[in-house]
Scaffold this motif. Structure first.
Motif, PDB file in Angstrom:
ATOM      1  N   MET A   1       0.847  -1.178   0.000  1.00  0.00           N
ATOM      2  CA  MET A   1       0.000   0.000   0.000  1.00  0.00           C
ATOM      3  C   MET A   1       0.892   1.241   0.000  1.00  0.00           C
ATOM      4  O   MET A   1       1.899   1.287   0.690  1.00  0.00           O
ATOM      5  N   GLY A  19      -5.163   4.196   2.602  1.00  0.00           N
ATOM      6  CA  GLY A  19      -5.660   3.822   1.290  1.00  0.00           C
ATOM      7  C   GLY A  19      -5.133   4.721   0.189  1.00  0.00           C
ATOM      8  O   GLY A  19      -4.295   5.591   0.417  1.00  0.00           O
ATOM      9  N   ASN A  91     -14.557   4.468   1.874  1.00  0.00           N
ATOM     10  CA  ASN A  91     -13.482   3.770   2.574  1.00  0.00           C
ATOM     11  C   ASN A  91     -13.113   2.474   1.849  1.00  0.00           C
ATOM     12  O   ASN A  91     -11.930   2.174   1.671  1.00  0.00           O
ATOM     13  N   ASN A  92     -14.124   1.706   1.424  1.00  0.00           N
ATOM     14  CA  ASN A  92     -13.856   0.461   0.706  1.00  0.00           C
ATOM     15  C   ASN A  92     -13.169   0.725  -0.633  1.00  0.00           C
ATOM     16  O   ASN A  92     -12.282  -0.029  -1.031  1.00  0.00           O
ATOM     17  N   ARG A  94     -11.158   3.211  -1.331  1.00  0.00           N
ATOM     18  CA  ARG A  94      -9.787   3.622  -1.041  1.00  0.00           C
ATOM     19  C   ARG A  94      -8.903   2.437  -0.687  1.00  0.00           C
ATOM     20  O   ARG A  94      -7.708   2.457  -0.951  1.00  0.00           O
ATOM     21  N   LYS A  95      -9.483   1.422  -0.063  1.00  0.00           N
ATOM     22  CA  LYS A  95      -8.684   0.279   0.398  1.00  0.00           C
ATOM     23  C   LYS A  95      -8.795  -0.926  -0.532  1.00  0.00           C
ATOM     24  O   LYS A  95      -8.299  -2.003  -0.210  1.00  0.00           O
ATOM     25  N   ARG A  97     -11.346  -2.773  -1.321  1.00  0.00           N
ATOM     26  CA  ARG A  97     -12.243  -3.828  -0.832  1.00  0.00           C
ATOM     27  C   ARG A  97     -13.517  -3.860  -1.657  1.00  0.00           C
ATOM     28  O   ARG A  97     -13.904  -2.862  -2.263  1.00  0.00           O
TER      29      ARG A  97
END
Length: 125
Positions: A1, A19, A91-92, A94-95, A97
């Motif tokens: 990352m 992220g 958030n998902n 950015r990461k 997911r």
């Protein structure tokens, strides 16, 4: 990352730490979806206020008050759910997911169905 970029403002770093920056098109699409849910919430809020204001002569006192509170509570939950959904999706993204299913959809459907059934029952009864 990759390391977090330092050119993001403090609120972005606080609300969405870590992220990688997603494609701006996806972030803006997420924002448009959030705003659509907020418009839905405002419509429910207006409906609850209208029920409280003009429902007095149509429904018995306790019923019109309960319906008004129910519709306003749904507006509150939709608004809160929209904010949570926006944050989770952002958030998902950015990461990297998978995107989660929105809890707000069954909530809205159930709340609308309950309110419609109550009103329908009052009209028939």
């Amino acid at each position: 990352m990759s390391e977090e970029r330092t050119d993001r403002d403090w609120i972005s770093r606080t609300v969405l730490p870590g992220g990688e920056e997603p494609d701006p098109r996806f972030t803006l699409a997420n924002e448009r979806t959030f705003l659509a849910w907020i418009r839905t919430s405002l419509a429910f809020l207006a409906g609850g206020i209208a029920l409280e204001t003009i429902g007095d002569g149509i429904f018995p006192e306790g019923v019109h008050r309960a319906l008004s509170i129910l519709v306003i509570a749904i507006a509150f939950l939709i608004s809160l759910g929209a904010a949570v959904r926006w944050w989770r999706i952002e958030n998902n993204m950015r990461k990297g997911r998978p995107l989660s299913l929105p809890l707000i959809v069954p909530l809205l459907s159930l709340g609308g169905a309950v309110a419609a059934c109550l009103i329908f029952g009052m009209i028939l009864g």
